[in-house]
Design a protein around this motif. Structure first.
Motif, PDB file in Angstrom:
ATOM      1  N   LEU A   1      68.052  28.026 -89.497  1.00 57.05           N
ATOM      2  CA  LEU A   1      69.177  28.941 -89.308  1.00 57.05           C
ATOM      3  C   LEU A   1      70.399  28.466 -90.079  1.00 57.05           C
ATOM      4  O   LEU A   1      71.110  29.271 -90.695  1.00 57.05           O
ATOM      5  CB  LEU A   1      69.514  29.067 -87.821  1.00 57.05           C
TER       6      LEU A   1
ATOM      7  N   LEU B   1      63.506  29.770 -81.038  1.00 61.69           N
ATOM      8  CA  LEU B   1      64.863  29.770 -81.582  1.00 61.69           C
ATOM      9  C   LEU B   1      65.482  28.377 -81.637  1.00 61.69           C
ATOM     10  O   LEU B   1      66.062  28.001 -82.669  1.00 61.69           O
ATOM     11  CB  LEU B   1      65.742  30.724 -80.761  1.00 61.69           C
TER      12      LEU B   1
ATOM     13  N   ARG C   1      66.746  25.747 -85.531  1.00 61.78           N
ATOM     14  CA  ARG C   1      68.166  25.496 -85.757  1.00 61.78           C
ATOM     15  C   ARG C   1      68.446  25.054 -87.188  1.00 61.78           C
ATOM     16  O   ARG C   1      69.407  25.501 -87.815  1.00 61.78           O
ATOM     17  CB  ARG C   1      68.679  24.443 -84.767  1.00 61.78           C
TER      18      ARG C   1
ATOM     19  N   LEU D   1      64.803  36.990 -87.953  1.00 62.81           N
ATOM     20  CA  LEU D   1      64.390  36.485 -86.640  1.00 62.81           C
ATOM     21  C   LEU D   1      63.469  37.475 -85.933  1.00 62.81           C
ATOM     22  O   LEU D   1      62.468  37.086 -85.318  1.00 62.81           O
ATOM     23  CB  LEU D   1      65.621  36.207 -85.781  1.00 62.81           C
TER      24      LEU D   1
ATOM     25  N   VAL E   1      63.207  32.971 -77.272  1.00 62.18           N
ATOM     26  CA  VAL E   1      64.565  32.466 -77.065  1.00 62.18           C
ATOM     27  C   VAL E   1      64.556  31.000 -76.638  1.00 62.18           C
ATOM     28  O   VAL E   1      65.395  30.205 -77.090  1.00 62.18           O
ATOM     29  CB  VAL E   1      65.301  33.335 -76.028  1.00 62.18           C
TER      30      VAL E   1
END
Length: 291
Positions: free
Chosen positions: A215, A208, A212, A88, A204
Motif C-alpha cells: 500500500l 489488508l 501495508r 484492493l 480486513v
C-alpha cells in the motif's frame, strides 16, 4: 575484527560508488542547478538577472500557477485513491475466488503500463470525442441528453483526464497487491475462517494488514504520477478548456520553452518537487509507524 568490518564497509562503498556517481550527475546536480536558476529572471538565452525569491512569490501569487497546483492535488484522487481502492477490491475477489487463466488477468492488468502514455492519451481523446465510443454507448442506451465533448467541457474535463489516470494505474495497484497476497501465511486465513470470519472480515483483518508495505509503495508511485503528470494532460487537453486541466508539469514546459521564463519555470518545478517529497515522506513515516 574491527579492521575486517571496516574493509567490508569500504568494499561496499566501492560497489555503490558507480551508481552513486550516476545519480549525482544526472539527478542531484540538475536539481541543484534548477534551484539556482529559480533565483534569476532568465529567458534561457540572454544574461539573467538576480531576483532572489521573487519567482517563488510569483508562484504563490499567480492564480494560474496556484490553480495548476490545485488541479494536481485533485488528480491525486483519480490517480491514487481510486486505483488503490479498485486494486484492493480486485485483489479481494481474485485472491479468494481463484479462477483459471490468472496469467491472462495479469496481462490485462499490466496492459496500461506497457502502452506508452502518449498512445493512451490519443486513444482516450478519441474515446471522449463527440463521435467517440463513450458518447456512442450513451446514445445506444438512450442517454443522448448527457453526451458532450467530455474533454472540452469545463465541468467534466478534469474528471475525464483523471479517469484516464485511474485506468492506467489501477492495473499496477492490482498487480502489487496480488503479489503481496502470495506472501501471506495461509495459516492466518485458516485461523480466521475457524473463528467464523466471512470474506469481508477475512480481507480486513488478515489480507489488508499484510499489504501495508505494498500500500505504501502504491500510494507513493501513484501520488508522484498524479503530481508530476504531463503526458496524458498534454495529449488529451493541453491544459484546456481554459485552465481547467492545467497542471504544474505542463506549465513548467510552457514557461520554459514557450514563454521564455526559465526562472519562474524552475521555481514552479522546485515547489512541485518539494510538495512531492513532502507527501512521500509523510506516506513513508505513516507506513513505518504502523508496522
Amino acid at each position: 575484527m574491527e579492521n575486517s568490518h571496516r574493509r567490508g564497509a569500504m568494499r561496499g562503498y566501492v560497489y555503490v560508488l558507480p551508481a552513486l556517481a550516476v545519480y549525482v550527475v544526472f539527478a542531484v546536480l540538475p536539481a541543484l542547478h534548477t534551484a539556482y536558476l529559480s533565483l534569476f529572471d532568465w529567458d534561457g538565452v540572454t544574461l539573467g538577472s538576480w531576483v532572489g525569491l521573487d519567482n517563488y512569490r510569483e508562484v504563490f501569487r499567480n492564480p494560474v500557477l496556484l490553480r495548476s497546483l490545485v488541479n494536481a492535488l485533485a488528480l491525486v484522487v483519480f490517480f491514487s485513491f481510486v486505483p488503490i481502492l479498485t486494486g484492493l477490491l480486485t485483489t479481494a475477489l481474485l485472491s479468494r475466488y481463484r479462477r483459471p487463466g490468472m496469467s491472462v488477468y495479469r496481462l490485462l492488468f499490466m496492459l496500461p503500463q506497457i502502452v506508452p502514455l502518449v498512445a493512451v492519451g490519443v486513444t482516450w481523446r478519441w474515446l471522449y470525442g463527440d463521435d467517440g465510443l463513450v458518447n456512442e454507448a450513451l446514445r445506444a442506451v438512450g442517454l443522448d441528453g448527457i453526451t458532450r465533448a467530455w474533454l472540452g467541457d469545463f465541468g467534466t474535463a478534469l474528471i475525464a483526464v483523471g479517469l484516464v489516470g485511474t485506468w492506467v494505474l489501477s492495473g499496477l495497484c492490482t498487480m502489487l497487491f496480488l503479489s503481496g497476497v502470495h506472501k501471506v501465511d495461509p495459516s492466518l486465513y485458516e485461523a480466521a475462517r475457524l473463528d467464523g470470519a466471512g470474506p469481508v472480515r477475512e480481507f480486513v483483518s488478515v489480507t489488508l494488514p499484510q499489504l501495508r508495505g505494498e500500500l505504501a509503495i502504491a500510494l507513493t508511485v501513484t501520488m508522484v504520477a498524479a503530481l508530476a503528470s504531463f503526458d496524458i494532460v498534454y495529449v488529451t487537453t493541453n491544459g484546456g478548456p481554459g485552465e481547467q486541466t492545467t497542471v504544474p508539469g505542463l506549465l513548467v514546459y510552457r514557461l520554459a520553452f514557450s514563454d521564455g521564463d526559465v526562472g519562474l519555470a524552475s521555481a514552479l518545478g522546485v515547489v512541485l518537487s518539494c510538495l512531492i517529497l513532502g507527501l512521500v515522506y509523510v506516506v513513508n513515516r505513516l507506513s513505518r509507524s504502523e508496522t
